[in-house]
Design an enzyme around this catalytic site. Structure first.
Site, PDB file in Angstrom:
ATOM      1  N   THR A  64       0.904  -1.206  -0.033  1.00 46.03           N
ATOM      2  CA  THR A  64       0.210  -0.042   0.007  1.00 46.03           C
ATOM      3  C   THR A  64       1.094   1.093   0.004  1.00 46.03           C
ATOM      4  O   THR A  64       2.149   1.301  -0.209  1.00 46.03           O
ATOM      5  CB  THR A  64      -1.213  -0.118   1.311  1.00 46.03           C
ATOM      6  N   LYS A  68       3.148   1.384  -3.936  1.00 44.48           N
ATOM      7  CA  LYS A  68       2.702   0.615  -5.146  1.00 44.48           C
ATOM      8  C   LYS A  68       3.408   0.828  -6.535  1.00 44.48           C
ATOM      9  O   LYS A  68       3.598  -0.133  -7.259  1.00 44.48           O
ATOM     10  CB  LYS A  68       1.229   1.008  -5.292  1.00 44.48           C
ATOM     11  N   ASP A 107      -6.691  -3.690  -7.273  1.00 40.04           N
ATOM     12  CA  ASP A 107      -7.809  -2.575  -6.826  1.00 40.04           C
ATOM     13  C   ASP A 107      -9.081  -2.496  -7.722  1.00 40.04           C
ATOM     14  O   ASP A 107     -10.162  -2.123  -7.440  1.00 40.04           O
ATOM     15  CB  ASP A 107      -7.115  -1.288  -6.676  1.00 40.04           C
ATOM     16  N   ALA A 133      -6.879  11.675 -10.286  1.00 39.13           N
ATOM     17  CA  ALA A 133      -5.958  11.085 -11.031  1.00 39.13           C
ATOM     18  C   ALA A 133      -4.805  10.528 -10.547  1.00 39.13           C
ATOM     19  O   ALA A 133      -3.717  10.154 -11.446  1.00 39.13           O
ATOM     20  CB  ALA A 133      -5.544  12.096 -12.326  1.00 39.13           C
TER      21      ALA A 133
HETATM   22  P1  NDP Z   1      -2.685   9.556  -4.687  1.00 37.41           P
HETATM   23  O1  NDP Z   1      -2.044  10.312  -3.599  1.00 37.41           O
HETATM   24  O2  NDP Z   1      -2.183   8.735  -5.790  1.00 37.41           O
HETATM   25  O3  NDP Z   1      -3.833  10.431  -5.466  1.00 37.41           O
HETATM   26  C1  NDP Z   1      -4.493  11.493  -4.796  1.00 37.41           C
HETATM   27  C2  NDP Z   1      -5.586  12.130  -5.904  1.00 37.41           C
HETATM   28  O4  NDP Z   1      -6.534  12.969  -4.936  1.00 37.41           O
HETATM   29  C3  NDP Z   1      -5.035  12.978  -6.792  1.00 37.41           C
HETATM   30  O5  NDP Z   1      -5.649  13.114  -8.007  1.00 37.41           O
HETATM   31  C4  NDP Z   1      -5.148  14.491  -6.220  1.00 37.41           C
HETATM   32  O6  NDP Z   1      -5.387  15.627  -7.060  1.00 37.41           O
HETATM   33  C5  NDP Z   1      -6.614  14.216  -5.689  1.00 37.41           C
HETATM   34  N1  NDP Z   1      -6.757  15.084  -4.339  1.00 37.41           N
HETATM   35  C6  NDP Z   1      -6.320  15.191  -3.046  1.00 37.41           C
HETATM   36  N2  NDP Z   1      -6.618  16.213  -2.421  1.00 37.41           N
HETATM   37  C7  NDP Z   1      -7.597  16.749  -3.199  1.00 37.41           C
HETATM   38  C8  NDP Z   1      -8.612  18.020  -3.018  1.00 37.41           C
HETATM   39  N3  NDP Z   1      -8.809  18.545  -1.692  1.00 37.41           N
HETATM   40  N4  NDP Z   1      -9.541  18.340  -3.866  1.00 37.41           N
HETATM   41  C9  NDP Z   1      -9.457  17.736  -5.303  1.00 37.41           C
HETATM   42  N5  NDP Z   1      -8.637  16.739  -5.421  1.00 37.41           N
HETATM   43  C10 NDP Z   1      -7.801  16.202  -4.655  1.00 37.41           C
HETATM   44  O7  NDP Z   1      -3.780   8.571  -3.817  1.00 37.41           O
HETATM   45  P2  NDP Z   1      -4.427   7.249  -4.327  1.00 37.41           P
HETATM   46  O8  NDP Z   1      -4.796   7.333  -5.849  1.00 37.41           O
HETATM   47  O9  NDP Z   1      -3.580   6.044  -4.091  1.00 37.41           O
HETATM   48  O10 NDP Z   1      -5.815   7.280  -3.246  1.00 37.41           O
HETATM   49  C11 NDP Z   1      -6.922   8.156  -3.377  1.00 37.41           C
HETATM   50  C12 NDP Z   1      -7.795   7.389  -2.157  1.00 37.41           C
HETATM   51  O11 NDP Z   1      -8.560   6.210  -2.645  1.00 37.41           O
HETATM   52  C13 NDP Z   1      -6.984   7.455  -1.089  1.00 37.41           C
HETATM   53  O12 NDP Z   1      -7.966   8.287  -0.215  1.00 37.41           O
HETATM   54  C14 NDP Z   1      -7.093   6.114  -0.572  1.00 37.41           C
HETATM   55  O13 NDP Z   1      -7.277   5.691   0.669  1.00 37.41           O
HETATM   56  C15 NDP Z   1      -8.359   5.530  -1.512  1.00 37.41           C
HETATM   57  N6  NDP Z   1      -8.288   4.132  -1.877  1.00 37.41           N
HETATM   58  C16 NDP Z   1      -9.193   3.191  -1.384  1.00 37.41           C
HETATM   59  C17 NDP Z   1      -9.004   1.884  -1.863  1.00 37.41           C
HETATM   60  C18 NDP Z   1      -9.863   0.913  -1.219  1.00 37.41           C
HETATM   61  O14 NDP Z   1      -9.711  -0.437  -1.420  1.00 37.41           O
HETATM   62  N7  NDP Z   1     -11.219   1.255  -0.930  1.00 37.41           N
HETATM   63  C19 NDP Z   1      -8.082   1.294  -2.663  1.00 37.41           C
HETATM   64  C20 NDP Z   1      -7.170   2.277  -3.057  1.00 37.41           C
HETATM   65  C21 NDP Z   1      -7.127   3.808  -2.544  1.00 37.41           C
HETATM   66  P3  NDP Z   1      -3.764  16.364  -7.722  1.00 37.41           P
HETATM   67  O15 NDP Z   1      -3.367  15.340  -8.616  1.00 37.41           O
HETATM   68  O16 NDP Z   1      -4.592  17.547  -8.286  1.00 37.41           O
HETATM   69  O17 NDP Z   1      -3.019  16.639  -6.491  1.00 37.41           O
END
Ligand code: NDP
Length: 277
Positions: A64, A68, A107, A133
């Site tokens: 995690t 990853k 996932d 994204a």
């Molecule tokens: P990343 O850090 O790779 O990506 C985070 C994303 O969230 C980016 O696109 C970022 O945008 C965006 N973001 C963060 N804060 C904001 C905000 N305030 N407003 C708008 N956009 C925002 O994280 P992951 O993709 O790995 O994970 C995302 C979520 O999914 C996590 O919370 C994780 O816990 C959850 N998750 C749940 C799983 C499950 O099994 N239920 C499995 C995998 C993940 P920008 O690019 O512009 O910074």
């Protein structure tokens, strides 16, 4: 005794040991499943940890945040085996230590099973809005595309990331485009929040102008109470809402089935986990 673990940093919050032990007791398999906090300054140190864990006799690992992508790159560099879905996601959340090592990304299939089997939400022909994204959005995309929605629009603060993600899946079975602002003309039937905003009790900053009336709204984040995104969706008049607890259990089930060659029952584990939150 078979040995498994989840690795990440931080990891103390992980429910994976609970989930895998529930699966194991269903099937009367004796195993240990630990949560290992790894602090790695760089990919070379991470690689050494993986080699040590394989030598210590671990059969498989879940991976995690924040490892990853490094896990994907290492398995690629070792010329070991990568599933197609790991190649699409360019991220690995499940490793099997065999000869060769195998890297997978569960996932996307976890999300799909939750949407289709547990929630019984439709996907085919729908307009989907994917918020975020990052790694989770990338992992979800190929699974969603395989269900032939009408379109998937990726909405992200950083437009370049949304565009890059959409381009890496184009041409595709459906239209995929990246946006940084809501296109008010398009009715979205299914909205999936794959941002981490809910972790900080915030709405995605990109949500302004979005209309969720009559939509299915899913948040990948899970919590004891509805997330701010799900509260927002309810206020808007969403047709149905769900958090990502089912996705968590389903992605774990897919890893488990690869390690033990049997698919565990997930609905009872989702119920138990919900009570624990
Ligand atoms: P990343 O850090 O790779 O990506 C985070 C994303 O969230 C980016 O696109 C970022 O945008 C965006 N973001 C963060 N804060 C904001 C905000 N305030 N407003 C708008 N956009 C925002 O994280 P992951 O993709 O790995 O994970 C995302 C979520 O999914 C996590 O919370 C994780 O816990 C959850 N998750 C749940 C799983 C499950 O099994 N239920 C499995 C995998 C993940 P920008 O690019 O512009 O910074």
């Amino acid at each position: 005794m078979l040995k498994f673990a989840i690795i990440g940093n931080p990891i103390h919050h992980s429910w994976s040991p609970f989930i895998h032990q529930q699966f194991a007791s269903q099937m009367q398999i004796r195993l240990t499943y630990e949560a290992l906090n790894l602090i790695c300054e760089n990919k070379a140190i991470f690689a050494k940890h993986l080699e040590s864990l394989a030598l210590e006799g671990y059969c498989g690992l879940n991976v995690t945040l924040p490892y990853k992508i490094w896990a994907f790159e290492l398995i690629q560099e070792k010329k070991a085996q990568l599933s197609d879905r790991a190649k699409y996601a360019r991220a690995v959340n499940s490793i099997t230590f065999g000869t060769p090592w195998m890297g997978d990304n569960t996932d996307g299939i976890g999300l799909l099973r939750d949407l289709k089997t547990n929630l019984r939400w439709p996907i085919q022909g729908l307009n989907i809005l994917l918020l975020g994204a990052g790694g989770a959005a990338r992992g979800a995309l190929s699974a969603l595309i395989s269900e032939r929605p009408n379109c998937i629009h990726i909405l992200n603060r950083d437009l370049s990331k949304a565009e890059l993600l959409s381009q890496s899946f184009t041409p595709s079975l459906c239209e995929i485009r990246g946006f940084s602002e809501v296109d008010r003309k398009i009715p979205y039937h299914l909205m999936i929040n794959a941002t981490s905003a809910s972790l900080w009790q915030a709405l995605p900053s990109t949500i302004s102008g979005l209309n969720a009336k009559g939509s299915y709204c899913y948040d990948m984040v899970y919590a004891r109470l509805p997330t701010v995104f799900l509260d927002w969706a309810t206020t808007q008049g969403a047709r149905a809402i769900s958090d990502g607890l089912g996705m968590l259990v389903e992605q774990a089930a897919e890893s488990f089935s690869q390690w033990h060659h049997r698919m565990p029952k997930t609905s009872i584990v989702i119920q138990h986990l919900r009570q624990q939150l």
